[in-house]
Scaffold this motif. Structure first.
Motif, PDB file in Angstrom:
ATOM      1  N   GLN A  80       0.645  -1.144   0.044  1.00 30.63           N
ATOM      2  CA  GLN A  80      -0.038  -0.129   0.005  1.00 30.63           C
ATOM      3  C   GLN A  80       0.796   1.211  -0.144  1.00 30.63           C
ATOM      4  O   GLN A  80       0.533   2.206  -0.671  1.00 30.63           O
ATOM      5  N   LYS A  81       1.931   1.383   0.570  1.00 25.58           N
ATOM      6  CA  LYS A  81       2.936   2.373   0.722  1.00 25.58           C
ATOM      7  C   LYS A  81       3.305   2.684  -0.551  1.00 25.58           C
ATOM      8  O   LYS A  81       3.341   4.072  -1.130  1.00 25.58           O
ATOM      9  N   LYS A  82       3.745   1.712  -1.445  1.00 26.81           N
ATOM     10  CA  LYS A  82       4.336   1.955  -2.808  1.00 26.81           C
ATOM     11  C   LYS A  82       3.326   2.615  -3.736  1.00 26.81           C
ATOM     12  O   LYS A  82       3.407   3.433  -4.533  1.00 26.81           O
ATOM     13  N   LEU A  83       2.033   1.768  -3.345  1.00 23.77           N
ATOM     14  CA  LEU A  83       1.014   2.114  -4.354  1.00 23.77           C
ATOM     15  C   LEU A  83       0.512   3.562  -4.029  1.00 23.77           C
ATOM     16  O   LEU A  83       0.315   4.198  -5.055  1.00 23.77           O
ATOM     17  N   LYS A  84       0.490   4.195  -2.751  1.00 23.05           N
ATOM     18  CA  LYS A  84       0.040   5.447  -2.493  1.00 23.05           C
ATOM     19  C   LYS A  84       1.046   6.411  -3.239  1.00 23.05           C
ATOM     20  O   LYS A  84       0.821   7.579  -3.555  1.00 23.05           O
ATOM     21  N   SER A  85       2.298   6.049  -2.994  1.00 22.99           N
ATOM     22  CA  SER A  85       3.463   6.831  -3.831  1.00 22.99           C
ATOM     23  C   SER A  85       3.503   6.823  -5.055  1.00 22.99           C
ATOM     24  O   SER A  85       3.345   8.191  -5.756  1.00 22.99           O
ATOM     25  N   LEU A  86       2.935   5.937  -5.803  1.00 25.43           N
ATOM     26  CA  LEU A  86       3.028   5.945  -7.409  1.00 25.43           C
ATOM     27  C   LEU A  86       1.322   6.572  -7.622  1.00 25.43           C
ATOM     28  O   LEU A  86       1.599   7.595  -8.541  1.00 25.43           O
ATOM     29  N   ILE A  87       0.666   6.653  -6.852  1.00 21.24           N
ATOM     30  CA  ILE A  87      -0.809   7.625  -7.159  1.00 21.24           C
ATOM     31  C   ILE A  87      -0.295   8.872  -7.013  1.00 21.24           C
ATOM     32  O   ILE A  87      -0.675   9.728  -7.699  1.00 21.24           O
ATOM     33  N   ASN A  88       0.560   9.362  -6.109  1.00 20.05           N
ATOM     34  CA  ASN A  88       0.913  10.633  -5.838  1.00 20.05           C
ATOM     35  C   ASN A  88       1.960  11.398  -6.906  1.00 20.05           C
ATOM     36  O   ASN A  88       1.816  12.195  -7.356  1.00 20.05           O
ATOM     37  N   LYS A  89       2.527  10.299  -7.229  1.00 18.18           N
ATOM     38  CA  LYS A  89       3.548  10.708  -8.361  1.00 18.18           C
ATOM     39  C   LYS A  89       2.754  10.969  -9.859  1.00 18.18           C
ATOM     40  O   LYS A  89       2.990  11.657 -10.630  1.00 18.18           O
TER      41      LYS A  89
END
Length: 474
Positions: A80-89
């Motif tokens: 989830q942490k990586k997914l949220k980071s990609l969504i933010n980017k």
């Protein structure tokens, strides 16, 4: 790209199978219309699509390839942490996910469900993107953190044609596909065979499992694809070669295959009368770059052959000049219309226009023979210096293979670590052999045992091994 769906003669032919479920073009077209009706909130949307080797993913992927969306392929196991980071980017409009809790975790609204997948609307923003951009695939992260390769419809369409041309793929082929579809090799198998109306059996079983071979036998599989590590396992298993009785061809790609493994399967191909292809590619080239039919060119063991139709391979020296003479090492370059637009690490990159002129520095070191057959001899990042001695780590790995099997050699703090999966009792003997072979001092050589090689999309991850090594030694 997928005009096969409208071909009248194939409307009732089964082209996708999984377990006891099957799909014809007629059924797939109905599902495509349903899916795309629910993706009309914004023009040219950015879509994150989580990947799973199942028929639901395949049908959603085909639906998205038929609309004007920009698709990011996201590993289903992403945290989830990586997914949220990609969504933010990248600020996607939609997330198409297998996780029913994703709407709460990323504050999205579920708008449609297709089998085990859910479509979540994140926002209705209109994004500026390169008009040619269609698909983004994460690099495998073998040597470091991943970024996304930006591919156009032109890239994908041309490479489809190139692959189908040299493998002579047709609607008569039956292929079994168990490679991750988030991996460019696995996706290219899906694209090429689907585009020709071949029957595709989706499998989540590994080649060491009985269920895989049950499917293989039951479906009369004619085409088999594998990465080098899979062929190594098959060689160790000493599988009954009669199982390949229906095979038309076998193809390997996804890294350098040991010559002894190539010889082993070349001999099987001759006995069982199928073609054995050694292929070379990179995600950045959509992904196939070259191929060689080893069955018809037995004297060229280890060669990657010649470029795909319409492409060109050449070697440059350290002064960036093309090397025309045979058997001289240099940096391998590829030129062709299947070369990516560029890389993306954030939303702004999606507007980038092509600047590479369809040329790709493969980062591989190669030579060519008198007949312009190419051979990979190492990676640019595989050459290191230990006590001023230049060492080719790929060469060491190839030498050690006959004693240790699959191994990874890394340079760390002026030492070379030979990383293996199993504990061995004869470390001193191996180090002595390596000293003689490489002219290195025994103090510069260490053997490092891992429980298991960390992998990304079936490829051993050098980056992750280095991280494990750092933690262990620091």
């Amino acid at each position: 790209m997928f005009g096969i769906l409208k071909k009248k003669s194939l409307q009732d032919k089964i082209i996708i199978r999984q377990d006891n479920i099957s799909f014809t073009p007629k059924q797939i077209l109905k599902d495509i219309r349903k899916i795309n009706l629910n993706l009309n909130h914004v023009k040219k949307p950015i879509i994150f699509l989580k990947v799973r080797n199942n028929f639901s993913f395949v049908i959603i992927y085909i639906a998205l390839m038929h609309n004007d969306s920009v698709i990011f392929l996201i590993d289903e196991n992403i945290n989830q942490k990586k997914l949220k980071s990609l969504i933010n980017k990248f600020d996607p409009n939609y997330l198409i996910s297998l996780d029913k809790e994703d709407n709460y975790k990323i504050r999205a609204r579920k708008i449609y469900q297709f089998n085990d997948y859910r479509i979540f609307l994140i926002n209705k923003k209109k994004h500026k993107v390169n008009k040619d951009l269609k698909l983004l695939i994460s690099t495998s992260g073998i040597s470091g953190p991943s970024k996304f390769v930006m591919l156009s419809k032109e890239n994908l369409r041309l490479n489809l044609y190139q692959i189908c041309k040299y493998l002579k793929i047709s609607s008569n082929d039956n292929v079994i596909l168990n490679m991750p579809l988030s991996y460019s090799f696995g996706l290219s198998v899906l694209n090429s065979h689907f585009s020709k109306g071949s029957e595709i059996t989706l499998s989540n079983n590994s080649i060491v499992e009985k269920f895989f071979w049950d499917d293989f036998n039951r479906r009369n599989i004619t085409t088999l694809y594998a990465v080098p590590q899979v062929l190594e396992v098959l060689k160790k298993l000493k599988i009954d070669i009669k199982i390949f009785k229906h095979l038309r061809f076998m193809a390997v790609a996804g890294g350098k295959t040991n010559n002894e493994v190539l010889k082993y399967f070349l001999n099987i191909s001759k006995k069982m009368k199928f073609n054995f292809f050694n292929m070379y590619g990179q995600t950045e080239a959509s992904p196939r770059i070259s191929y060689l039919n080893l069955t018809k060119n037995q004297e060229l063991i280890g060669s990657i052959g010649n470029a795909v139709h319409g492409g060109k391979l050449y070697i440059k020296d350290k002064h960036n000049k093309i090397i025309h003479k045979p058997n001289i090492q240099g940096n391998l370059f590829y030129e062709g219309k299947n070369v990516m637009i560029g890389y993306a690490t954030n939303k702004k990159d999606l507007t980038k226009k092509r600047t590479n002129k369809y040329k790709l520095d493969t980062k591989d070191i190669a030579i060519k023979d008198k007949k312009s057959n190419f051979y990979i001899v190492g990676r640019a990042d595989k050459f290191v210096k230990i006590n001023s001695i230049k060492i080719d780590l790929q060469d060491l790995e190839d030498y050690l293979y006959k004693f240790l099997g699959t191994n990874v050699c890394l340079e760390f703090k002026n030492k070379i670590y030979v990383c293996i999966e199993k504990k061995i009792l004869h470390k001193i003997k191996i180090i002595k052999k390596l000293c003689t072979y490489s002219q290195l001092n025994k103090n510069n050589l260490k053997i490092f045992c891992l429980k298991k090689f960390p992998k990304n999309n079936n490829k051993i991850s050098i980056f992750k091994i280095r991280e494990i090594l750092k933690k262990k030694l620091n």
